[in-house]
Scaffold this active site. Sequence first.
Site, short mmCIF file in Angstrom:
data_model
loop_
_atom_site.label_atom_id
_atom_site.label_comp_id
_atom_site.label_asym_id
_atom_site.label_seq_id
_atom_site.Cartn_x
_atom_site.Cartn_y
_atom_site.Cartn_z
N LYS A 131 17.05 18.32 2.52
CA LYS A 131 16.85 16.98 2.09
C LYS A 131 16.47 16.48 3.46
O LYS A 131 17.26 15.99 4.41
CB LYS A 131 17.76 16.24 1.39
CG LYS A 131 17.37 14.87 0.99
CD LYS A 131 18.47 14.03 0.52
CE LYS A 131 18.30 12.49 0.22
NZ LYS A 131 19.11 11.50 0.34
N ALA A 190 18.49 6.89 -4.42
CA ALA A 190 18.91 5.75 -3.98
C ALA A 190 18.78 4.54 -4.79
O ALA A 190 17.46 4.66 -5.37
CB ALA A 190 18.30 5.29 -2.47
N ASN A 212 25.29 9.06 -4.94
CA ASN A 212 26.39 9.11 -4.15
C ASN A 212 27.01 7.83 -4.62
O ASN A 212 28.34 7.79 -5.24
CB ASN A 212 26.07 9.17 -2.74
CG ASN A 212 27.55 9.51 -2.00
OD1 ASN A 212 27.54 9.93 -0.73
ND2 ASN A 212 28.68 9.59 -2.63
#
Length: 260
Positions: free
Chosen positions: A102, A189, A211
């Site tokens: 990534k 995100a 995350n």
Amino acid sequence: MKDTPFTLAGRTYASRLLVGTGKYRDLEETRVAIEASGAEIVTVAVRRTNIGQTPGEPNLLDVISPERYTILPNTAGCYDAVEAVRTCRLARELLDGHNLVKLEVLADQKTLFPNVIETLKAAETLVAEGFDVMVYTSDDPIVARQLEAIGCIAVMPLAGLIGSGLGICNPYNLRIILEEAKVPVLVDAGVGTASDATIAMELGCEAVLMNSAIAHAREPVLMAEAMKHAIVAGRLAYLAGRMPRKLYATASSPLDGLVN
């Protein structure tokens, strides 16, 4: 609508949820939360996490086994193309020739917004060196098109700033990217809660990477499970197709034969 498999670099995955490994209290919480998420692809910040480059220190791969998960090394913390390329090369060496990465090249520490110019440079180099590049980018459809043309196997536009939890800030740009892309589009995100993940999937995204939304929840393991179900629900809703929005009401029951 019949679903199509979620495939990256020739491998098909059952789960459309990708998760990170940072910000948890400890490695044990990391392990349990990732298990609860049902994710099969786990991304690792090579510059911040030990995956073998620091002998003698706790190794993430001891709890997140490459035999069970696809490890997706990322270049978080890199601010130019040279740094990012070097990090990917290190990851390939540590992971025995692993090519899936990534790419993430940041512009500044305040926004963690992608540096598009450096991202394009790094992508060209990595693709030329045989890497399978998934790339974090802005929600600019033109940039997404350029990254796809370079040879990136997936484009990953932000929904909101990294770690912000703001949700899908610009669904209209995402829709344009989704309409044009010939490679998987993943939201990367901005997700803060399960409904954000569902909206991303309802728009037609192939998958969602997150995350902070899990690791910063009051109960990370419970949120991980919630995200697993949110992704599935969003995908099913996308396949089903939502009803049209209307300004006025429509009776749920038929009016024909109504008794006066």
